[in-house]
Design a protein around this motif. Structure first.
Motif, PDB file in Angstrom:
ATOM      1  N   UNK A  98       0.838  -1.194   0.000  1.00 12.81           N
ATOM      2  CA  UNK A  98       0.000   0.000   0.000  1.00 12.81           C
ATOM      3  C   UNK A  98       0.876   1.249   0.000  1.00 12.81           C
ATOM      4  N   UNK A  99       0.625   2.130  -1.004  1.00 13.11           N
ATOM      5  CA  UNK A  99       1.416   3.361  -1.053  1.00 13.11           C
ATOM      6  C   UNK A  99       0.499   4.567  -1.020  1.00 13.11           C
ATOM      7  N   UNK A 100       0.737   5.489  -0.055  1.00 15.29           N
ATOM      8  CA  UNK A 100      -0.134   6.665   0.027  1.00 15.29           C
ATOM      9  C   UNK A 100       0.061   7.576  -1.197  1.00 15.29           C
ATOM     10  N   UNK A 101      -1.039   8.133  -1.719  1.00 19.34           N
ATOM     11  CA  UNK A 101      -0.948   9.043  -2.867  1.00 19.34           C
ATOM     12  C   UNK A 101      -1.429  10.435  -2.481  1.00 19.34           C
ATOM     13  N   UNK A 102      -2.376  10.483  -1.542  1.00 20.19           N
ATOM     14  CA  UNK A 102      -2.919  11.757  -1.065  1.00 20.19           C
ATOM     15  C   UNK A 102      -2.983  11.663   0.448  1.00 20.19           C
ATOM     16  N   UNK A 103      -2.461  12.687   1.130  1.00 19.12           N
ATOM     17  CA  UNK A 103      -2.310  12.592   2.575  1.00 19.12           C
ATOM     18  C   UNK A 103      -2.985  13.775   3.284  1.00 19.12           C
ATOM     19  N   UNK A 104      -4.112  13.495   3.906  1.00 18.38           N
ATOM     20  CA  UNK A 104      -4.793  14.465   4.772  1.00 18.38           C
ATOM     21  C   UNK A 104      -4.996  15.824   4.117  1.00 18.38           C
ATOM     22  N   UNK A 105      -5.630  15.796   2.980  1.00 14.21           N
ATOM     23  CA  UNK A 105      -5.893  17.025   2.230  1.00 14.21           C
ATOM     24  C   UNK A 105      -7.240  17.611   2.645  1.00 14.21           C
ATOM     25  N   UNK A 106      -7.245  18.903   2.971  1.00 15.50           N
ATOM     26  CA  UNK A 106      -8.486  19.585   3.330  1.00 15.50           C
ATOM     27  C   UNK A 106      -8.634  20.858   2.514  1.00 15.50           C
ATOM     28  N   UNK A 107      -9.846  21.128   2.075  1.00 16.44           N
ATOM     29  CA  UNK A 107     -10.131  22.408   1.415  1.00 16.44           C
ATOM     30  C   UNK A 107     -11.633  22.596   1.339  1.00 16.44           C
ATOM     31  N   UNK A 108     -12.033  23.834   1.122  1.00 20.09           N
ATOM     32  CA  UNK A 108     -13.454  24.074   0.855  1.00 20.09           C
ATOM     33  C   UNK A 108     -13.567  24.812  -0.476  1.00 20.09           C
ATOM     34  N   UNK A 109     -14.693  24.597  -1.101  1.00 22.13           N
ATOM     35  CA  UNK A 109     -14.974  25.237  -2.379  1.00 22.13           C
ATOM     36  C   UNK A 109     -16.320  25.932  -2.231  1.00 22.13           C
ATOM     37  N   UNK A 110     -16.309  27.246  -2.446  1.00 25.66           N
ATOM     38  CA  UNK A 110     -17.555  28.005  -2.307  1.00 25.66           C
ATOM     39  C   UNK A 110     -18.390  27.923  -3.569  1.00 25.66           C
ATOM     40  N   UNK A 111     -19.655  28.248  -3.444  1.00 17.45           N
ATOM     41  CA  UNK A 111     -20.525  28.308  -4.624  1.00 17.45           C
ATOM     42  C   UNK A 111     -20.024  29.399  -5.557  1.00 17.45           C
TER      43      UNK A 111
END
Ligand code: ATP
Ligand code: MG
Length: 310
Positions: A20-33
């Motif tokens: 198992x290899x991590x590709x995305x690690x604890x990504x956070x974001x918000x996208x407004x309307x």
């Protein structure tokens, strides 16, 4: 503005041959309307993995290992990462439209262009056949396809790359999605067509008041098109915020490095101005433009001079 999409702690890993290899690690974001957020990073940084996990289209071996992704009203508690295939189906195409990277491989080669544009309408049982046909022509016209009636009956191989991408955009917006995910929508097109297609996506975003998650490796394009940037490196977020703030005062070393590789953002090309009184129409005199990659630098254009007469 209110949030349309809130992603928290998204992690994705790929398992191949038992590893198992991590590709995305604890990504956070918000996208407004109504907002465009660009996910920027070099090849392999995890951009497509993020986009695919949001629509339940991770390739085999890919698994979401943590995180939530709430779409729309929080009280509805709709977590895109927790949906089964069957619960994702009513959302994909209707609430989320996907504009794929490569227009050549993304249309069904044995179906007409019109069939592909109407696909989401058929899946979601929108209108009867006549209504769908009429709407298909409207959509083709809206995305700038000339002679929609003739084009709708043609097959993908009869269209240029730019026209195929327009068709895919028409298909993606057929049900007026709230969220448009565009994964490198122009990387297979030549430069002049790229601009036209990105303009079209911009216009449609405004018309539909949709939000756009725009994946690109090109910081200059991201800076021009997006309200906010998410700078990704090896699966982790290096920097996140308003595009203008990041461009004028990048905080992270990696962002600074990306910026120094996008010379057009830092300094205008070394060009002597054309005298106002010059009778010639265009005069370029000694134009040199250098690109820097890492430590090395090369002149893409060196000391070019020419004139075009009136
Ligand atoms: P590009 O700009 O080349 O499209 P990207 O930023 O979209 O790159 P991803 O395709 O998300 O990057 O890949 C992120 C990481 O996940 C890379 O290390 C890649 O090797 C790995 N990866 C992607 N797809 C798979 C797969 N199907 N199986 C195993 N590993 C994968
Ligand atoms: Mg990708």
């Amino acid at each position: 503005r209110s949030a349309l999409l809130a992603v928290e702690d998204l992690s994705v890993a790929y398992t191949s041959r038992g590893v198992q290899r991590p590709a995305v690690d604890q990504v956070s974001f918000t996208l407004d309307r109504g907002e465009t957020l660009a996910v920027v990073g070099e090849s392999g940084s995890g951009k497509s993995t993020i986009a695919q996990s949001l629509i339940g289209l991770l390739p085999a071996g890919g698994n979401v290992t943590s995180g939530t992704a709430h779409l729309g009203d929080r009280s509805a508690d709709l977590d895109l990462l927790r949906l089964s295939d069957q619960s994702m189906r009513p959302i994909r195409g209707r609430r989320i439209g996907l504009i794929p990277q490569d227009p050549s491989n993304s249309l069904n080669p044995v179906r007409t262009v019109g069939w592909s544009v109407a696909e989401a309408m058929r899946i979601h049982r929108r209108g009867d056949k006549r209504t769908r046909q009429r709407r298909t022509l409207e959509l083709l016209e809206r995305v700038g396809i000339d002679d929609p009636e003739r084009r709708a009956r043609q097959y993908p191989h009869e269209l240029s790359g730019g026209q195929r991408q327009r068709v895919l955009i028409a298909a993606a917006i057929a049900l007026e999605p709230e969220l448009i995910i565009a994964d490198e929508p122009t990387s297979a097109l030549d430069v002049t067509v790229q601009r036209v297609i990105l303009d079209l996506i911009d216009e449609l975003r405004t018309e539909l008041n949709a939000s756009v998650l725009f994946v690109t490796h090109d910081l200059a394009v991201a800076a021009e098109r997006a309200d906010s940037l998410l700078v990704l490196h090896q699966g982790t977020v290096k920097e996140r915020g308003p595009a203008r703030t990041i461009l004028t005062s990048p905080q992270d070393d990696y962002t600074k490095r990306l910026l120094s590789n996008a010379p057009s953002l830092l300094s205008p090309p070394d060009r002597r101005p054309v005298p106002q009184t010059d009778p010639r129409f265009v005069a370029v005199d000694g134009l040199t433009h250098r690109y820097k990659t890492g430590k090395s630098s090369f002149a893409a254009v060196k000391d070019v001079s020419f004139t075009i007469a009136r």
